[in-house]
Design a protein around this motif. Structure first.
Motif, PDB file in Angstrom:
ATOM      1  N   GLU A  33     -17.797 -16.751   4.770  1.00 49.74           N
ATOM      2  CA  GLU A  33     -18.616 -16.887   3.701  1.00 49.74           C
ATOM      3  C   GLU A  33     -18.191 -16.878   2.202  1.00 49.74           C
ATOM      4  OE1 GLU A  33     -22.895 -14.858   2.263  1.00 49.74           O
ATOM      5  OE2 GLU A  33     -21.942 -14.156   4.063  1.00 49.74           O
ATOM      6  N   PHE A  34     -17.388 -15.774   2.153  1.00 48.51           N
ATOM      7  CA  PHE A  34     -16.968 -15.363   0.620  1.00 48.51           C
ATOM      8  C   PHE A  34     -16.034 -16.874   0.339  1.00 48.51           C
ATOM      9  CE2 PHE A  34     -13.574 -13.798  -2.003  1.00 48.51           C
ATOM     10  CZ  PHE A  34     -14.392 -13.565  -3.076  1.00 48.51           C
ATOM     11  N   LYS A  35     -15.127 -17.124   1.158  1.00 50.69           N
ATOM     12  CA  LYS A  35     -14.199 -18.222   1.029  1.00 50.69           C
ATOM     13  C   LYS A  35     -15.024 -19.555   0.433  1.00 50.69           C
ATOM     14  CE  LYS A  35     -10.973 -16.699   4.279  1.00 50.69           C
ATOM     15  NZ  LYS A  35     -10.237 -16.672   5.601  1.00 50.69           N
ATOM     16  N   GLN A  36     -16.184 -19.954   1.218  1.00 52.82           N
ATOM     17  CA  GLN A  36     -16.853 -21.050   0.990  1.00 52.82           C
ATOM     18  C   GLN A  36     -17.514 -20.993  -0.299  1.00 52.82           C
ATOM     19  OE1 GLN A  36     -19.330 -21.678   4.631  1.00 52.82           O
ATOM     20  NE2 GLN A  36     -17.689 -22.136   5.761  1.00 52.82           N
ATOM     21  N   LEU A  41     -17.943 -22.288  -6.195  1.00 52.63           N
ATOM     22  CA  LEU A  41     -17.975 -21.735  -7.662  1.00 52.63           C
ATOM     23  C   LEU A  41     -16.810 -22.248  -8.356  1.00 52.63           C
ATOM     24  CD1 LEU A  41     -19.412 -18.139  -7.502  1.00 52.63           C
ATOM     25  CD2 LEU A  41     -20.659 -20.170  -7.988  1.00 52.63           C
ATOM     26  N   ASN A  42     -15.575 -22.330  -7.773  1.00 53.79           N
ATOM     27  CA  ASN A  42     -14.505 -22.658  -8.422  1.00 53.79           C
ATOM     28  C   ASN A  42     -14.405 -24.370  -8.876  1.00 53.79           C
ATOM     29  OD1 ASN A  42     -11.200 -23.534  -7.692  1.00 53.79           O
ATOM     30  ND2 ASN A  42     -11.992 -22.027  -9.373  1.00 53.79           N
ATOM     31  N   GLN A  43     -14.966 -24.823  -8.092  1.00 53.89           N
ATOM     32  CA  GLN A  43     -15.245 -26.525  -8.250  1.00 53.89           C
ATOM     33  C   GLN A  43     -16.179 -26.674  -9.222  1.00 53.89           C
ATOM     34  OE1 GLN A  43     -16.585 -28.089  -4.595  1.00 53.89           O
ATOM     35  NE2 GLN A  43     -14.454 -28.439  -3.791  1.00 53.89           N
ATOM     36  N   GLN A  44     -17.165 -25.560  -9.715  1.00 46.78           N
ATOM     37  CA  GLN A  44     -17.976 -25.699 -10.875  1.00 46.78           C
ATOM     38  C   GLN A  44     -17.272 -25.221 -12.026  1.00 46.78           C
ATOM     39  OE1 GLN A  44     -21.431 -23.402  -9.551  1.00 46.78           O
ATOM     40  NE2 GLN A  44     -21.903 -24.694  -8.091  1.00 46.78           N
ATOM     41  N   SER A  77      -6.125 -25.067   1.418  1.00 47.21           N
ATOM     42  CA  SER A  77      -6.661 -25.335   2.993  1.00 47.21           C
ATOM     43  C   SER A  77      -7.889 -25.990   3.022  1.00 47.21           C
ATOM     44  CB  SER A  77      -6.984 -23.988   3.522  1.00 47.21           C
ATOM     45  OG  SER A  77      -5.911 -23.283   3.881  1.00 47.21           O
ATOM     46  N   TYR A  78      -8.589 -25.983   1.969  1.00 48.41           N
ATOM     47  CA  TYR A  78     -10.044 -27.001   1.785  1.00 48.41           C
ATOM     48  C   TYR A  78      -9.772 -28.320   1.583  1.00 48.41           C
ATOM     49  CZ  TYR A  78     -14.587 -28.344   0.106  1.00 48.41           C
ATOM     50  OH  TYR A  78     -15.637 -28.936   0.064  1.00 48.41           O
ATOM     51  N   ASN A  79      -8.544 -28.454   0.577  1.00 47.85           N
ATOM     52  CA  ASN A  79      -8.474 -29.936   0.444  1.00 47.85           C
ATOM     53  C   ASN A  79      -7.623 -30.648   1.762  1.00 47.85           C
ATOM     54  OD1 ASN A  79      -8.993 -29.600  -2.305  1.00 47.85           O
ATOM     55  ND2 ASN A  79      -6.920 -28.870  -2.940  1.00 47.85           N
ATOM     56  N   GLU A  80      -6.912 -29.905   2.558  1.00 45.00           N
ATOM     57  CA  GLU A  80      -6.320 -30.656   3.559  1.00 45.00           C
ATOM     58  C   GLU A  80      -7.013 -30.469   4.762  1.00 45.00           C
ATOM     59  OE1 GLU A  80      -2.710 -29.553   6.577  1.00 45.00           O
ATOM     60  OE2 GLU A  80      -2.743 -28.254   4.839  1.00 45.00           O
ATOM     61  N   GLN A  81      -8.290 -29.629   4.999  1.00 44.60           N
ATOM     62  CA  GLN A  81      -9.110 -29.571   5.964  1.00 44.60           C
ATOM     63  C   GLN A  81     -10.561 -29.546   5.873  1.00 44.60           C
ATOM     64  OE1 GLN A  81      -7.718 -26.868   9.110  1.00 44.60           O
ATOM     65  NE2 GLN A  81      -5.480 -27.203   8.846  1.00 44.60           N
ATOM     66  N   GLY A  82     -10.750 -29.288   4.885  1.00 45.19           N
ATOM     67  CA  GLY A  82     -12.209 -29.182   4.576  1.00 45.19           C
ATOM     68  C   GLY A  82     -12.682 -27.783   4.708  1.00 45.19           C
ATOM     69  N   LEU A  86     -11.361 -23.289   6.003  1.00 47.75           N
ATOM     70  CA  LEU A  86     -11.526 -21.928   5.360  1.00 47.75           C
ATOM     71  C   LEU A  86     -11.937 -20.793   6.339  1.00 47.75           C
ATOM     72  CD1 LEU A  86     -13.994 -23.050   2.337  1.00 47.75           C
ATOM     73  CD2 LEU A  86     -11.296 -22.438   2.319  1.00 47.75           C
ATOM     74  N   GLN A  87     -12.057 -21.276   7.695  1.00 47.02           N
ATOM     75  CA  GLN A  87     -12.329 -20.406   8.733  1.00 47.02           C
ATOM     76  C   GLN A  87     -11.259 -19.501   9.509  1.00 47.02           C
ATOM     77  OE1 GLN A  87     -14.300 -22.700  11.809  1.00 47.02           O
ATOM     78  NE2 GLN A  87     -15.997 -23.005  10.564  1.00 47.02           N
ATOM     79  N   ASP A  88     -11.492 -18.374   9.617  1.00 45.87           N
ATOM     80  CA  ASP A  88     -10.449 -17.322   9.969  1.00 45.87           C
ATOM     81  C   ASP A  88      -9.953 -17.629  11.487  1.00 45.87           C
ATOM     82  OD1 ASP A  88      -8.479 -15.565  10.278  1.00 45.87           O
ATOM     83  OD2 ASP A  88      -9.678 -14.036   9.740  1.00 45.87           O
TER      84      ASP A  88
END
Length: 443
Positions: A33-36, A41-44, A77-82, A86-88
């Motif tokens: 949840e924190f990663k997402q 927020l980082n994209q903002q 990880s988000y750019n590669e797998q969406g 971000l899931q552990d």
């Protein structure tokens, strides 16, 4: 990866954050949840440090190196797998559900175990230092450390911690297990029984004819009365083990005093009660008095007084009446820049051991002073100094102070008052400092 490790207190603090899945002294695992939330927020346009602080993290504890590394890893990880990236997935097999997160109770139990381990290590080291205070080296009694390790393990209910505690105690793990093996315990039990039997005979010899004895006398008594031949090492070991203390003769105090008389030298009375010679820096009076303060506490005050001006030239306060009390007062006199030694100046005192001591007399001689002493048991030969102590005790209230530092501050304040502001009738109504400046300077 950051090499920064967390302390026990920091681990406890981080574990309370709802965005932390698990934490150890070496690293943190954040929730999905924190990663997402971070990526959103980082994209903002929000910076990583700002995002962490918004979610209740102390960046100084985590370290910016670890924050930046996590941000780069999650973005990649988000750019590669969406969102799936971000899931552990650590410890997860294909087709299996995500590994169950630790409950709050399980986290607390894990932290409690870590705290107990640290407490156990500290207690073990403390017990080793206390128990081996009488030993020559820390390696002389490893069995003591084995017993302490067992005590600590049982007290804190530690499991699989023998290696850690053995490393802390600087003993081998194999030696620990060998010491607590069944055969070793049986040998120690058998030896203990033998020692108890030997101890019975040694006590009999020790108390034979109701006259306590030392190890040598016990050995001779065992041989003469019980026909038993044991060497002195065994006898002394058993005496130490069962606390059988032999009496010993103490030095005769009168002989010690006679010996001190040969080392300590008295000096002739050069003053002859001629206290007022009108020359500052010529006649220096010194003595020591006790100061009662607080609840039954006592300190000691040593002073050096100019007999002609009544000025206190140096003083020293101590909680013990040692030789340093007198010699330190001389050092303070040396540091007094306003003191000007006169020709043929000498210091006068009673015949106390502080002033007859060779170290004090050598110090006086190196300072270029002569030395004079009162007659034995005659306080009138040093009357001005005794008079000062009387005024000091009448005009100060030291019993209201609880610490030695407070007493020292009060003594310092009184010395300033006495020298600069206390007018004296016999000094032409002047203060000691004014009267000193009034007299001719020392030659």
């Amino acid at each position: 990866m950051s090499k920064k490790t967390f302390t026990t207190g920091e681990v406890v603090q981080l574990a309370t954050n709802p965005y932390v899945k698990s934490v150890s002294t070496k690293g943190i695992t954040y929730t999905d949840e924190f990663k997402q939330f971070f990526i959103t927020l980082n994209q903002q346009g929000r910076m990583p440090r700002e995002i962490f602080e918004t979610c209740g993290f102390d960046v100084q504890i985590i370290g910016m190196t670890r924050v930046k590394a996590a941000a780069d890893r999650w973005r990649a990880s988000y750019n590669e797998q969406g969102a799936l990236g971000l899931q552990d997935t650590r410890g997860k097999h294909s087709g299996e559900s995500l590994k169950r997160e630790l409950t709050l109770a399980e986290k607390n139990a894990k932290l409690e175990a870590q705290i107990h381990l640290l407490q156990a290590e500290n207690e073990l080291l403390k017990k080793i230092r206390l128990a081996e205070r009488g030993w020559n080296t820390s390696k002389t009694n490893p069995s003591l450390r084995y017993r302490l390790i067992r005590t600590v393990i049982e007290k804190y209910h530690l499991q699989r911690m023998v290696s850690v505690l053995c490393e802390t105690a600087e003993v081998s793990k194999s030696g620990y297990y060998r010491y607590w093996s069944t055969s070793a315990i049986h040998r120690r039990t058998k030896k203990e029984q033998v020692d108890e039997e030997i101890g019975v005979y040694i006590r009999r010899a020790f108390q034979f004819k109701k006259r306590n004895k030392g190890a040598r006398s016990i050995k001779m008594t065992l041989q003469g009365q019980f026909q038993i031949m044991w060497n002195l090492k065994r006898i002394r070991r058993i005496m130490k083990k069962y606390d059988i203390v032999c009496p010993h003769r103490r030095a005769n105090p009168y002989k010690r005093m006679m010996k001190a008389t040969h080392e300590h030298r008295t000096m002739p009375n050069l003053l002859q009660r001629n206290f007022k010679q009108g020359i500052p820096g010529k006649i220096l009076l010194t003595d020591i008095t006790y100061i009662s303060y607080g609840q039954g506490k006592r300190a000691y005050l040593s002073t050096i007084k100019d007999s002609s001006t009544n000025e206190i030239l140096a003083y020293h306060v101590s909680e013990r009446m040692t030789m340093d009390l007198a010699t330190n007062t001389l050092l303070h006199l040396q540091k007094n820049r306003k003191f000007k030694k006169s020709h043929d100046a000498f210091i006068h005192s009673d015949q106390g051991t502080h002033y007859t001591h060779p170290d004090f007399q050598k110090k006086v001689k190196r300072m270029g002073l002569g030395q004079s002493m009162s007659r034995r048991g005659n306080c009138w030969d040093n009357a001005p100094q005794e008079s000062f102590f009387g005024h000091f005790k009448d005009e100060t209230s030291l019993k209201s102070y609880a610490t030695l530092d407070e007493v020292k501050r009060e003594v310092k304040a009184y010395m300033t008052y006495y020298n600069h502001y206390r007018y004296q009738w016999n000094l032409k109504r002047m203060t000691p400092v004014q009267y000193r400046d009034h007299l001719p300077e020392a030659i």
